[in-house]
Design a protein around this motif. Structure first.
Motif, mmCIF file in Angstrom:
data_model
loop_
_atom_site.group_PDB
_atom_site.id
_atom_site.type_symbol
_atom_site.label_atom_id
_atom_site.label_comp_id
_atom_site.label_asym_id
_atom_site.label_seq_id
_atom_site.Cartn_x
_atom_site.Cartn_y
_atom_site.Cartn_z
ATOM 1 N N GLN A 1 -9.689 -7.989 12.248
ATOM 2 C CA GLN A 1 -9.942 -8.740 13.300
ATOM 3 C C GLN A 1 -11.057 -9.502 13.141
ATOM 4 O OE1 GLN A 1 -7.195 -9.046 15.200
ATOM 5 N NE2 GLN A 1 -6.345 -7.347 14.332
ATOM 6 N N ILE A 2 -12.385 -8.972 12.553
ATOM 7 C CA ILE A 2 -13.408 -9.820 12.604
ATOM 8 C C ILE A 2 -13.518 -10.410 11.266
ATOM 9 C CG2 ILE A 2 -15.973 -9.326 12.324
ATOM 10 C CD1 ILE A 2 -15.794 -6.590 13.956
ATOM 11 N N ASN A 3 -13.149 -10.016 10.253
ATOM 12 C CA ASN A 3 -13.371 -10.570 8.760
ATOM 13 C C ASN A 3 -12.101 -11.126 8.408
ATOM 14 O OD1 ASN A 3 -16.179 -10.175 8.927
ATOM 15 N ND2 ASN A 3 -15.668 -8.056 8.604
ATOM 16 N N GLY A 4 -11.207 -10.904 8.826
ATOM 17 C CA GLY A 4 -9.834 -11.415 8.169
ATOM 18 C C GLY A 4 -9.404 -10.787 6.917
ATOM 19 N N VAL A 5 -9.794 -9.650 6.674
ATOM 20 C CA VAL A 5 -9.758 -8.782 5.278
ATOM 21 C C VAL A 5 -8.619 -7.770 5.546
ATOM 22 C CG1 VAL A 5 -10.276 -7.685 3.496
ATOM 23 C CG2 VAL A 5 -11.752 -9.716 4.331
ATOM 24 N N CYS A 6 -7.439 -7.635 4.882
ATOM 25 C CA CYS A 6 -6.592 -6.761 4.831
ATOM 26 C C CYS A 6 -6.167 -6.293 3.321
ATOM 27 C CB CYS A 6 -5.171 -6.894 5.688
ATOM 28 S SG CYS A 6 -4.048 -5.565 5.831
ATOM 29 N N ASP A 7 -7.036 -5.276 2.788
ATOM 30 C CA ASP A 7 -6.897 -4.967 1.502
ATOM 31 C C ASP A 7 -5.692 -4.272 1.282
ATOM 32 O OD1 ASP A 7 -7.304 -3.642 -1.236
ATOM 33 O OD2 ASP A 7 -9.543 -3.675 -0.935
ATOM 34 N N ILE A 8 -4.751 -4.822 0.358
ATOM 35 C CA ILE A 8 -3.354 -4.094 0.243
ATOM 36 C C ILE A 8 -3.533 -2.752 -0.709
ATOM 37 C CG2 ILE A 8 -2.027 -5.910 0.725
ATOM 38 C CD1 ILE A 8 -1.700 -6.372 -1.823
ATOM 39 N N SER A 9 -4.811 -2.523 -1.269
ATOM 40 C CA SER A 9 -4.886 -1.340 -2.089
ATOM 41 C C SER A 9 -4.830 -0.147 -1.206
ATOM 42 C CB SER A 9 -6.027 -1.374 -2.993
ATOM 43 O OG SER A 9 -7.262 -1.382 -2.074
ATOM 44 N N TYR A 10 -5.254 -0.178 0.083
ATOM 45 C CA TYR A 10 -5.086 1.062 0.963
ATOM 46 C C TYR A 10 -4.609 0.458 2.222
ATOM 47 C CZ TYR A 10 -9.507 -1.340 2.278
ATOM 48 O OH TYR A 10 -10.408 -2.178 2.709
ATOM 49 N N ALA A 11 -4.391 -0.681 2.551
ATOM 50 C CA ALA A 11 -3.892 -0.899 3.950
ATOM 51 C C ALA A 11 -2.600 -1.892 3.914
ATOM 52 C CB ALA A 11 -4.943 -1.708 4.648
ATOM 53 N N THR A 12 -2.194 -2.204 5.005
ATOM 54 C CA THR A 12 -0.982 -2.906 5.283
ATOM 55 C C THR A 12 -0.832 -3.609 6.619
ATOM 56 O OG1 THR A 12 1.605 -2.782 5.061
ATOM 57 C CG2 THR A 12 0.453 -1.029 6.236
ATOM 58 N N PRO A 13 -0.476 -4.874 6.363
ATOM 59 C CA PRO A 13 -0.476 -5.640 7.777
ATOM 60 C C PRO A 13 0.753 -4.990 8.325
ATOM 61 C CG PRO A 13 0.038 -7.093 5.997
ATOM 62 C CD PRO A 13 -0.180 -5.697 5.270
ATOM 63 N N ALA A 14 0.395 -5.058 9.739
ATOM 64 C CA ALA A 14 1.266 -4.478 10.979
ATOM 65 C C ALA A 14 1.697 -5.802 11.919
ATOM 66 C CB ALA A 14 0.961 -3.271 11.723
ATOM 67 N N VAL A 15 2.993 -5.577 12.246
ATOM 68 C CA VAL A 15 3.266 -6.534 13.525
ATOM 69 C C VAL A 15 3.605 -6.041 14.655
ATOM 70 C CG1 VAL A 15 4.175 -8.279 11.832
ATOM 71 C CG2 VAL A 15 5.821 -6.598 12.491
ATOM 72 N N THR A 16 3.338 -4.646 14.743
ATOM 73 C CA THR A 16 3.544 -4.249 16.160
ATOM 74 C C THR A 16 2.059 -3.527 16.201
ATOM 75 O OG1 THR A 16 4.318 -1.847 14.964
ATOM 76 C CG2 THR A 16 5.996 -3.566 15.902
ATOM 77 N N THR A 46 -1.145 -9.749 14.644
ATOM 78 C CA THR A 46 -1.268 -9.085 13.631
ATOM 79 C C THR A 46 -2.217 -8.326 13.182
ATOM 80 O OG1 THR A 46 -0.063 -11.241 12.242
ATOM 81 C CG2 THR A 46 -0.964 -9.219 10.934
ATOM 82 N N TRP A 47 -1.864 -6.844 13.084
ATOM 83 C CA TRP A 47 -2.834 -5.949 12.848
ATOM 84 C C TRP A 47 -2.883 -5.360 11.289
ATOM 85 C CZ3 TRP A 47 0.671 -6.519 16.630
ATOM 86 C CH2 TRP A 47 0.189 -6.824 17.953
ATOM 87 N N CYS A 48 -3.819 -4.665 10.983
ATOM 88 C CA CYS A 48 -3.867 -4.024 9.563
ATOM 89 C C CYS A 48 -4.267 -2.717 9.862
ATOM 90 C CB CYS A 48 -4.934 -4.852 8.728
ATOM 91 S SG CYS A 48 -5.256 -4.253 6.781
ATOM 92 N N VAL A 49 -3.299 -1.656 9.075
ATOM 93 C CA VAL A 49 -3.593 -0.329 9.275
ATOM 94 C C VAL A 49 -3.483 0.556 7.979
ATOM 95 C CG1 VAL A 49 -2.678 -0.222 11.465
ATOM 96 C CG2 VAL A 49 -1.163 0.137 9.795
ATOM 97 N N ALA A 50 -3.842 1.697 8.014
ATOM 98 C CA ALA A 50 -3.797 2.412 6.765
ATOM 99 C C ALA A 50 -2.420 2.398 6.181
ATOM 100 C CB ALA A 50 -4.453 3.692 6.870
ATOM 101 N N GLN A 51 -2.189 2.335 4.656
ATOM 102 C CA GLN A 51 -0.932 2.567 4.224
ATOM 103 C C GLN A 51 -0.591 4.136 4.388
ATOM 104 O OE1 GLN A 51 -1.317 1.637 0.146
ATOM 105 N NE2 GLN A 51 -1.215 -0.739 0.374
ATOM 106 N N SER A 52 0.605 4.300 4.719
ATOM 107 C CA SER A 52 1.137 5.784 4.886
ATOM 108 C C SER A 52 0.997 6.367 3.550
ATOM 109 C CB SER A 52 2.822 5.764 5.286
ATOM 110 O OG SER A 52 3.496 4.905 4.157
ATOM 111 N N GLN A 53 0.936 5.750 2.445
ATOM 112 C CA GLN A 53 0.887 6.759 1.110
ATOM 113 C C GLN A 53 -0.582 6.734 0.657
ATOM 114 O OE1 GLN A 53 2.500 3.735 1.415
ATOM 115 N NE2 GLN A 53 2.212 2.478 -0.369
ATOM 116 N N ALA A 54 -1.639 6.091 1.268
ATOM 117 C CA ALA A 54 -3.027 6.161 0.791
ATOM 118 C C ALA A 54 -3.465 7.859 0.796
ATOM 119 C CB ALA A 54 -3.829 5.348 1.828
ATOM 120 N N THR A 55 -4.484 8.073 0.092
ATOM 121 C CA THR A 55 -4.669 9.498 0.127
ATOM 122 C C THR A 55 -5.744 9.818 1.220
ATOM 123 O OG1 THR A 55 -6.237 9.337 -1.599
ATOM 124 C CG2 THR A 55 -3.968 9.885 -2.224
ATOM 125 N N GLU A 56 -5.916 11.008 1.791
ATOM 126 C CA GLU A 56 -6.830 11.196 2.542
ATOM 127 C C GLU A 56 -8.179 10.659 2.143
ATOM 128 O OE1 GLU A 56 -8.376 15.024 5.594
ATOM 129 O OE2 GLU A 56 -6.252 14.162 5.818
#
Length: 186
Positions: free
Chosen positions: A82-97, A28-38
């Protein structure tokens, strides 16, 4: 309408099941949400790079390109996850790819600098009974330098790449490729 509701429920269940399976396999990975502003991602990037090592997204790092705030933020967000196990859904989203490309986003696992040689020898003996350690045997591409620490690092990483285990009692994750000379880590 009932068929549509059933279909949507089935798709939702299926996606949750895939995510669960991948999570159980450590994928599992955690990446920036597509709708998060720059601007929000820049704020997150600035904060996270004060918490984790962001040298790979600096100029010359393996993840510098593409040089966008979104890509750099995704790198920092996932490294923090990956280090701290934190995926803050206010700006990020879990990814399975796997969002990585080239060597960007690749993680290795190597011996901790403070791990003792007797402990590393014990780990090396155990792991070489579990994985193929031919590359750290005489004549192997990673035999030299012939030290317990170097051999243990190779075996620890090989086990990590195969089984996804990086035991922090003697090892540490690394985002910089530990390969050197003719010794190529998996």
């Amino acid at each position: 309408m009932a068929r549509l509701t059933f279909s949507l429920c089935f798709i939702g269940f299926f996606l949750c099941f895939i995510m669960y399976i991948n999570t159980m396999q450590g994928k599992t990975w955690c990446v920036a949400q597509s709708q998060a502003t720059e601007p929000k991602l820049q704020q997150v990037l600035d904060y996270l790079c004060g918490q984790v090592d962001c040298k790979e997204i600096q100029h010359g790092g393996s993840c510098f390109n593409p040089n966008t705030v979104r890509n750099h933020a995704s790198y920092a967000i996932d490294l923090n996850f990956q280090i701290n196990g934190v995926c803050d859904i206010s700006y990020a989203t879990p990814a399975v790819t796997d969002p990585s490309f080239g060597t960007c986003g690749k993680t290795w696992c190597v011996a901790q600098s403070q791990a003792t040689e007797p402990k590393l020898q014990q780990v090396l003996d155990y792991l070489c009974g579990q994985v193929d350690c031919k590359e750290i045997q005489p004549g192997g591409s990673c035999f030299n330098p012939n030290t317990v620490r170097n051999h243990a690092s190779y075996a620890i990483d090989l086990n990590f790449q195969i089984n996804g285990v990086c035991d922090i009692s003697y090892a540490t994750p690394a985002v910089t490729d530990p390969s050197f000379g003719t010794c190529v880590y998996p």
